[in-house]
Structures are given as structure tokens and as C-alpha cells.
Motif scaffolding. Structure first.
Motif, mmCIF file in Angstrom:
data_model
loop_
_atom_site.group_PDB
_atom_site.id
_atom_site.type_symbol
_atom_site.label_atom_id
_atom_site.label_comp_id
_atom_site.label_asym_id
_atom_site.label_seq_id
_atom_site.Cartn_x
_atom_site.Cartn_y
_atom_site.Cartn_z
ATOM 1 N N THR A 135 0.832 -1.206 0.000
ATOM 2 C CA THR A 135 0.000 0.000 0.000
ATOM 3 C C THR A 135 0.867 1.256 0.000
ATOM 4 N N PHE A 136 2.164 1.082 0.263
ATOM 5 C CA PHE A 136 3.127 2.180 0.164
ATOM 6 C C PHE A 136 3.667 2.217 -1.268
ATOM 7 N N PRO A 137 4.235 3.343 -1.691
ATOM 8 C CA PRO A 137 4.845 3.389 -3.025
ATOM 9 C C PRO A 137 5.925 2.323 -3.187
ATOM 10 N N ASP A 138 6.024 1.757 -4.372
ATOM 11 C CA ASP A 138 7.075 0.789 -4.678
ATOM 12 C C ASP A 138 8.425 1.497 -4.587
ATOM 13 N N GLY A 139 9.264 1.054 -3.665
ATOM 14 C CA GLY A 139 10.534 1.728 -3.419
ATOM 15 C C GLY A 139 10.680 2.159 -1.972
ATOM 16 N N LEU A 140 9.575 2.038 -1.214
ATOM 17 C CA LEU A 140 9.621 2.315 0.231
ATOM 18 C C LEU A 140 9.430 1.020 1.013
ATOM 19 N N ASP A 141 9.862 -0.076 0.407
ATOM 20 C CA ASP A 141 9.667 -1.408 0.979
ATOM 21 C C ASP A 141 10.608 -1.648 2.166
ATOM 22 N N ILE A 190 2.390 4.005 -7.282
ATOM 23 C CA ILE A 190 3.497 4.948 -7.488
ATOM 24 C C ILE A 190 4.815 4.194 -7.451
ATOM 25 N N ARG A 191 5.649 4.437 -8.452
ATOM 26 C CA ARG A 191 6.903 3.705 -8.580
ATOM 27 C C ARG A 191 8.085 4.600 -8.225
ATOM 28 N N LEU A 192 8.821 4.222 -7.168
ATOM 29 C CA LEU A 192 9.962 5.014 -6.704
ATOM 30 C C LEU A 192 11.225 4.165 -6.579
ATOM 31 N N THR A 193 11.236 3.024 -7.235
ATOM 32 C CA THR A 193 12.413 2.179 -7.258
ATOM 33 C C THR A 193 13.130 2.344 -8.594
ATOM 34 N N VAL A 194 14.375 1.892 -8.694
ATOM 35 C CA VAL A 194 15.164 2.106 -9.915
ATOM 36 C C VAL A 194 15.535 0.769 -10.543
ATOM 37 N N ASN A 201 15.638 8.648 -14.018
ATOM 38 C CA ASN A 201 15.308 10.033 -14.361
ATOM 39 C C ASN A 201 14.202 10.582 -13.468
ATOM 40 N N ILE A 202 13.242 9.739 -13.111
ATOM 41 C CA ILE A 202 12.181 10.169 -12.195
ATOM 42 C C ILE A 202 12.762 10.499 -10.826
ATOM 43 N N ILE A 203 13.646 9.640 -10.331
ATOM 44 C CA ILE A 203 14.281 9.881 -9.032
ATOM 45 C C ILE A 203 15.124 11.155 -9.073
ATOM 46 N N LYS A 204 15.825 11.367 -10.176
ATOM 47 C CA LYS A 204 16.606 12.601 -10.330
ATOM 48 C C LYS A 204 15.700 13.820 -10.226
ATOM 49 N N ASN A 205 14.546 13.760 -10.862
ATOM 50 C CA ASN A 205 13.610 14.884 -10.817
ATOM 51 C C ASN A 205 13.100 15.133 -9.403
ATOM 52 N N ILE A 206 12.845 14.054 -8.672
ATOM 53 C CA ILE A 206 12.369 14.195 -7.289
ATOM 54 C C ILE A 206 13.433 14.854 -6.417
ATOM 55 N N PHE A 207 14.674 14.392 -6.524
ATOM 56 C CA PHE A 207 15.740 14.973 -5.716
ATOM 57 C C PHE A 207 16.068 16.398 -6.157
ATOM 58 N N HIS A 211 16.000 19.360 -3.599
ATOM 59 C CA HIS A 211 17.395 19.720 -3.327
ATOM 60 C C HIS A 211 17.451 21.043 -2.560
ATOM 61 N N PRO A 212 18.325 21.182 -1.534
ATOM 62 C CA PRO A 212 19.375 20.221 -1.166
ATOM 63 C C PRO A 212 18.975 19.283 -0.022
ATOM 64 N N ASN A 213 17.670 19.185 0.278
ATOM 65 C CA ASN A 213 17.252 18.362 1.410
ATOM 66 C C ASN A 213 17.027 16.926 0.975
ATOM 67 N N TYR A 214 18.050 16.096 1.119
ATOM 68 C CA TYR A 214 17.960 14.703 0.725
ATOM 69 C C TYR A 214 17.255 13.860 1.786
ATOM 70 N N TYR A 215 16.870 14.486 2.900
ATOM 71 C CA TYR A 215 16.393 13.709 4.033
ATOM 72 C C TYR A 215 14.882 13.797 4.207
ATOM 73 N N PHE A 216 14.184 14.422 3.261
ATOM 74 C CA PHE A 216 12.749 14.575 3.412
ATOM 75 C C PHE A 216 12.074 13.214 3.520
ATOM 76 N N SER A 217 10.935 13.185 4.243
ATOM 77 C CA SER A 217 10.172 11.953 4.386
ATOM 78 C C SER A 217 8.990 11.976 3.451
ATOM 79 N N TRP A 218 8.523 10.792 3.099
ATOM 80 C CA TRP A 218 7.392 10.668 2.199
ATOM 81 C C TRP A 218 6.130 11.262 2.817
#
Length: 218
Positions: A135-141, A190-194, A201-207, A211-218
Motif C-alpha cells: 500500500t506504500f509506493p514501490d521503493g519504500l519497501d 506509485i513507482r519510486l524504485t530504480v 530520471n524520475i528519481i533525479k527529478n524528485i531529488f 534539493h538540497p534536502n535529501y532527508y525529506f520523508s514521504w
């Protein structure tokens, strides 16, 4: 209290991905994917240690050197029998509880990791995850389990699928006490795995957006 001790995250990673070779060292805003993952995972308040578990293949020598260069532990093991890799890393580091994270998930969320660990401790189970059903996005497993249960499972099964994917026998055999955490809303679409370049490219866009906060939570 002893139930809570020796909680070790094992990050399963390798360079030999068939769909996107070397993806764990692909750079996102100049920072390797695996480093972003480890930075975010290190924000967990319940982990005693984080270890990257890779293979003994030549192509993973570069990964092992890089992991050590940024101050994290790295162990090597079987490429195909990943269950055995986890058992050996856990035993070597005197773990009682294993948190399984895969190396292609740079958006791993430490708050979710801690939530799954807390459920595991509170309910006193053998296995807890947030992915079956997802039920969480794929990539937060996140998967959390007793090392002793995984060792027992390895003695009960020799199926290649179980050995390669580590935890199916724990979840599906009926021998173990398990639990799945559900999100308030179903974001499993929602797909957040690579796995492929489009994912990267999707992950790059999210970061880039955060940016520059790499520590944000979902």
C-alpha cells in the motif's frame, strides 16, 4: 528488552543489474544512488548498524571499495543464494533482528523503517513488512525479521526462488508469525524504485525538486 537488541539493516546491492547495469553507483545530482540511500537510512533511530551486502563477483569490487570509502560496512556473499548472504552477514555481526532493504530504493524513508521495526518489537513476531500486500509506493519497501527464523527457514527450503528472494518462505509457509503494515491510502501504484533509466530520471527529478534536502520523508 533483549528482543530489541542488535537490529541491523542489511542493504542488498550489486553492480550486475541486467536492466540498468551499475545502477547503484549511478549519480543523482552528483551523488551516487547508494550513498543517498545510506544517508536516508542512517536517519533511523532504531538501527544499531547498517551493512551493505554485495556479491563476491569482480564487478562488485568497485562497489565494495566505494561503500567503505564513505564510512559504511560492506560484506560479500553468494550472488544467487541471497538468503545465505543475509544469514552470514547477520551471524557475523551478531544480529538478532534483520531489516532488509534493497539497494535500488534511494527514497527509503527512515520513519517508515522505524515504524516497521516498532511493530515487529511490539507484536513480538517473526516477520513484519509493509509490502504484502503493498500500500506504500514501490521503493519504500521494508522487511524486518528474526535472524533465527531466517536460519530455520534456510533449513526448511531449498527452492531457488526462496533462496534468491530471501523472505518468501518466512511469509508464505505458515510456520511463522507475520504481520503487514498498511498505509492510510493505497499508493502502491506509485513507482519510486530504480530498475531502468526512466526510473532513474524520475528519481533525479524528485531529488532536484527537493534539493538540497535529501532527508525529506514521504
Amino acid at each position: 528488552m533483549d528482543f530489541q537488541m542488535s537490529i541491523i539493516a542489511i542493504v542488498q546491492a550489486r553492480m550486475g543489474s541486467t536492466r540498468l547495469k551499475g545502477k547503484v553507483l549511478k549519480k543523482i545530482n552528483g551523488v551516487p544512488l547508494i550513498k543517498l540511500l545510506l544517508i536516508r537510512l542512517s536517519k533511523s533511530t532504531l538501527l544499531d548498524k547498517i551493512i551493505v551486502a554485495t556479491t563476491s563477483n569482480k564487478e562488485d569490487i568497485e562497489l565494495k571499495k566505494y561503500i567503505k570509502s564513505i564510512g559504511y560496512a560492506c560484506e560479500v556473499g553468494s550472488e544467487k543464494n541471497i538468503m545465505d548472504r543475509f544469514i552470514k552477514v547477520g551471524a557475523k555481526n551478531k544480529a538478532k533482528t534483520i531489516v532488509r532493504i534493497t539497494g535500488d530504493c534511494p527514497l527509503v524513508d527512515a520513519k517508515i523503517v522505524d515504524k516497521v521495526i516498532n511493530e515487529f518489537i511490539t507484536r513480538k513476531l517473526d516477520y513484519v513488512s509493509n509490502t504484502y500486500p503493498p500500500t506504500f509506493p514501490d521503493g519504500l519497501d521494508v522487511e524486518v525479521f528474526k535472524l533465527s527464523s531466517l536460519i530455520e527457514a534456510s533449513n526448511r527450503t531449498s527452492k531457488l526462488y526462496d533462496l534468491e528472494h530471501v523472505t518468501p518462505y518466512l511469509r508464505d509457509s505458515g510456520y511463522y508469525k507475520t504481520y503487514n503494515i498498511k498505509n492510510k491510502k493505497d499508493y502502491s501504484h506509485i513507482r519510486l524504485t530504480v530498475d531502468e533509466i526512466i526510473d532513474l530520471n524520475i528519481i533525479k527529478n524528485i531529488f532536484t525538486y527537493f534539493h538540497p534536502n535529501y532527508y525529506f520523508s514521504w
